[in-house]
Scaffold this active site. Structure first.
Site, mmCIF file in Angstrom:
data_model
loop_
_atom_site.group_PDB
_atom_site.id
_atom_site.type_symbol
_atom_site.label_atom_id
_atom_site.label_comp_id
_atom_site.label_asym_id
_atom_site.label_seq_id
_atom_site.Cartn_x
_atom_site.Cartn_y
_atom_site.Cartn_z
ATOM 1 N N PHE A 14 0.849 -1.196 0.000
ATOM 2 C CA PHE A 14 0.000 0.000 0.000
ATOM 3 C C PHE A 14 0.881 1.241 0.000
ATOM 4 O O PHE A 14 0.677 2.194 0.738
ATOM 5 C CB PHE A 14 -0.947 -0.037 1.215
ATOM 6 C CG PHE A 14 -2.168 0.817 1.048
ATOM 7 C CD1 PHE A 14 -3.063 0.601 0.015
ATOM 8 C CD2 PHE A 14 -2.438 1.844 1.939
ATOM 9 C CE1 PHE A 14 -4.189 1.388 -0.153
ATOM 10 C CE2 PHE A 14 -3.564 2.646 1.801
ATOM 11 C CZ PHE A 14 -4.442 2.411 0.745
ATOM 12 N N THR A 103 4.242 -4.589 -3.882
ATOM 13 C CA THR A 103 5.260 -4.312 -2.855
ATOM 14 C C THR A 103 6.514 -3.806 -3.568
ATOM 15 O O THR A 103 6.662 -3.967 -4.784
ATOM 16 C CB THR A 103 5.578 -5.568 -2.013
ATOM 17 O OG1 THR A 103 6.091 -6.585 -2.863
ATOM 18 C CG2 THR A 103 4.353 -6.068 -1.267
ATOM 19 N N LYS A 132 8.962 -5.301 -10.058
ATOM 20 C CA LYS A 132 9.853 -5.739 -11.140
ATOM 21 C C LYS A 132 10.668 -6.975 -10.772
ATOM 22 O O LYS A 132 10.981 -7.793 -11.637
ATOM 23 C CB LYS A 132 10.814 -4.597 -11.501
ATOM 24 C CG LYS A 132 10.120 -3.434 -12.164
ATOM 25 C CD LYS A 132 10.927 -2.153 -12.050
ATOM 26 C CE LYS A 132 10.388 -1.257 -10.984
ATOM 27 N NZ LYS A 132 10.930 0.074 -10.923
ATOM 28 N N GLY A 213 8.020 10.956 -6.448
ATOM 29 C CA GLY A 213 7.527 9.579 -6.273
ATOM 30 C C GLY A 213 8.092 8.602 -7.284
ATOM 31 O O GLY A 213 7.528 7.529 -7.487
ATOM 32 N N LYS A 231 14.392 -3.651 -16.158
ATOM 33 C CA LYS A 231 13.326 -3.480 -17.148
ATOM 34 C C LYS A 231 13.728 -4.093 -18.493
ATOM 35 O O LYS A 231 12.888 -4.671 -19.186
ATOM 36 C CB LYS A 231 12.976 -1.994 -17.289
ATOM 37 C CG LYS A 231 12.245 -1.467 -16.050
ATOM 38 C CD LYS A 231 12.178 0.039 -16.041
ATOM 39 C CE LYS A 231 11.384 0.553 -14.844
ATOM 40 N NZ LYS A 231 11.599 1.986 -14.592
ATOM 41 N N GLY A 328 5.506 6.844 -11.088
ATOM 42 C CA GLY A 328 4.551 7.592 -10.272
ATOM 43 C C GLY A 328 3.435 6.643 -9.851
ATOM 44 O O GLY A 328 3.134 5.675 -10.564
HETATM 45 N N1 HSE Z 1 12.368 4.172 -10.059
HETATM 46 C C1 HSE Z 1 11.671 3.933 -11.270
HETATM 47 C C2 HSE Z 1 12.100 4.968 -12.290
HETATM 48 C C3 HSE Z 1 10.191 3.997 -11.011
HETATM 49 O O1 HSE Z 1 12.728 5.954 -11.900
HETATM 50 O O2 HSE Z 1 11.837 4.790 -13.465
HETATM 51 C C4 HSE Z 1 9.357 3.454 -12.136
HETATM 52 O O3 HSE Z 1 9.678 2.123 -12.432
#
Ligand code: HSE
Length: 356
Positions: A14, A103, A132, A213, A231, A328
């Site tokens: 959360f 989480t 991820k 964020g 990613k 975000g």
């Molecule tokens: N920390 C990651 C970024 C958040 O800055 O892209 C989104 O995955």
């Protein structure tokens, strides 16, 4: 469109994404039902930091959000049951059919998200995640488990926030051969580089990325290039069926980028960007994340702030570029919502086929 079914959801985590999802489900419930025939009840919210709320008949999301705003907790005004019960037991008691795993990313073993997802798939729940680590570390195992149990495992929110890169590749580019990927996959480092160009210090820019964020709980994940590497691994699995590991990515972050390097690049009519690439070399797939000085004529160089941009080289179309929000809470939650709607749509089609 008439709603035929109420989807029972469980949410793990959360933080900004989990809260964003609850807000979207609550604020948009009329549109979700009217336009998409999607009705949902959130039966469980489990959070290490904020407590647990469990109600198999569905929590009042308005009450959850109000209580959280007032107390920073989940479990006081809403009907909270035994917050010490193991997650597996809470999940079973909730009666949920879909687990949303939100989480934080923990690359050191993937926990607790990995166990949450395993547990849900083993019990025949669909899983949607923005986390991820489990996907990057254990995609083959989790995907096999999902197939064996006849459920779906979707993870749009893991790459490019809620900007629908994975759905575009899966649906819109179905049938294309993806030859390569190039882009900016990390929002916070792009924000930091953009702010440093304006003369801000690295430290100030990092602090601002945190308030936007987008910075991970552990900021080294972003600034050392791990997040973009993770990613790429997710894209390698999802787009190329390649069993790549995070260690296979040739990785350098932005920690060695100095204000002088940024100024010199500007004088040459270039910008420094943290470029992520997947390239086929013969039968091998090579992955790299590294700061590159790009000419302004390159659309990737034009990207400012917390956006992401990804170009997929897709035969026979050629380059297809998707640019949009890269992170975000609410934006990533939108990726989760799109996955939930996809699960609901597929289930509706399956029901129609079974009815014949
Ligand atoms: N920390 C990651 C970024 C958040 O800055 O892209 C989104 O995955």
């Amino acid at each position: 469109m008439a709603a035929e079914k109420i989807w029972k959801l469980a949410l793990a985590g959360f933080g900004s994404v989990g809260r964003g999802l609850v807000e979207l489900l609550h604020e948009n419930r009329g549109r979700l039902e009217g336009r998409f025939g999607f009705r949902a009840q959130v039966c469980l919210i489990a959070s290490r930091s904020h407590g647990t709320a469990l109600m198999p008949s569905g929590l009042s999301l308005g009450e959850v959000l109000r209580t959280f705003a007032e107390t920073g907790r989940l479990g006081t005004a809403c009907k909270a049951e035994d917050t010490r019960a193991p997650f597996e037991e809470l999940l079973a008691r909730s009666g949920a059919e879909v687990l949303i795993e939100a989480t934080p990313t923990n690359l050191n073993g993937g926990e607790p998200g990995l166990s949450h997802i395993r547990c849900a798939l083993e019990h025949g729940l669909h899983v949607v995640t923005s986390n991820k680590a489990p996907i990057a570390l254990a995609y083959d195992e989790l995907n096999r488990l999902a197939r064996e149990r006849g459920v779906r495992l979707l993870f749009e929110g893991t790459v490019q926030g809620g900007t629908p890169l994975l759905a575009m590749a899966r649906e819109g580019l179905a049938g294309c051969a993806i030859e390569g990927v190039q882009g900016i996959l990390n929002a916070s480092t792009n924000y930091v580089l953009t702010e440093m160009e304006k003369g801000r210090t690295y430290e100030d820019a990092c602090a601002e990325a945190r308030s936007a964020g987008v910075l991970e709980e552990d900021p080294t994940l972003d600034v050392e290039g791990w997040d973009a590497a993770v990613k790429l691994v997710i894209l390698a699995h999802a787009l190329f069926d390649a069993n790549m590991r995070v260690e296979d990515v040739d990785r350098e972050g932005i920690t060695r980028v100095t204000p002088e390097m940024i100024r010199d690049a500007k004088e040459r009519g270039e910008r420094i960007k943290l470029l992520a690439e997947l390239k086929r070399e013969g039968s091998a797939l090579r992955a790299s994340v590294r700061p590159m000085s790009l000419p302004l004529s390159n659309p990737i160089a034009a990207l400012d702030g917390t956006e992401n941009i990804v170009t997929l080289y897709a035969d026979p179309l050629g380059p297809v570029t998707l640019r949009g929000s890269g992170g975000g809470g609410r934006e990533t939650a939108q990726g989760i919502l799109a996955d939930l709607l996809s699960i609901a749509r597929y289930a509706q089609c399956e029901t129609r086929e079974t009815r014949g």
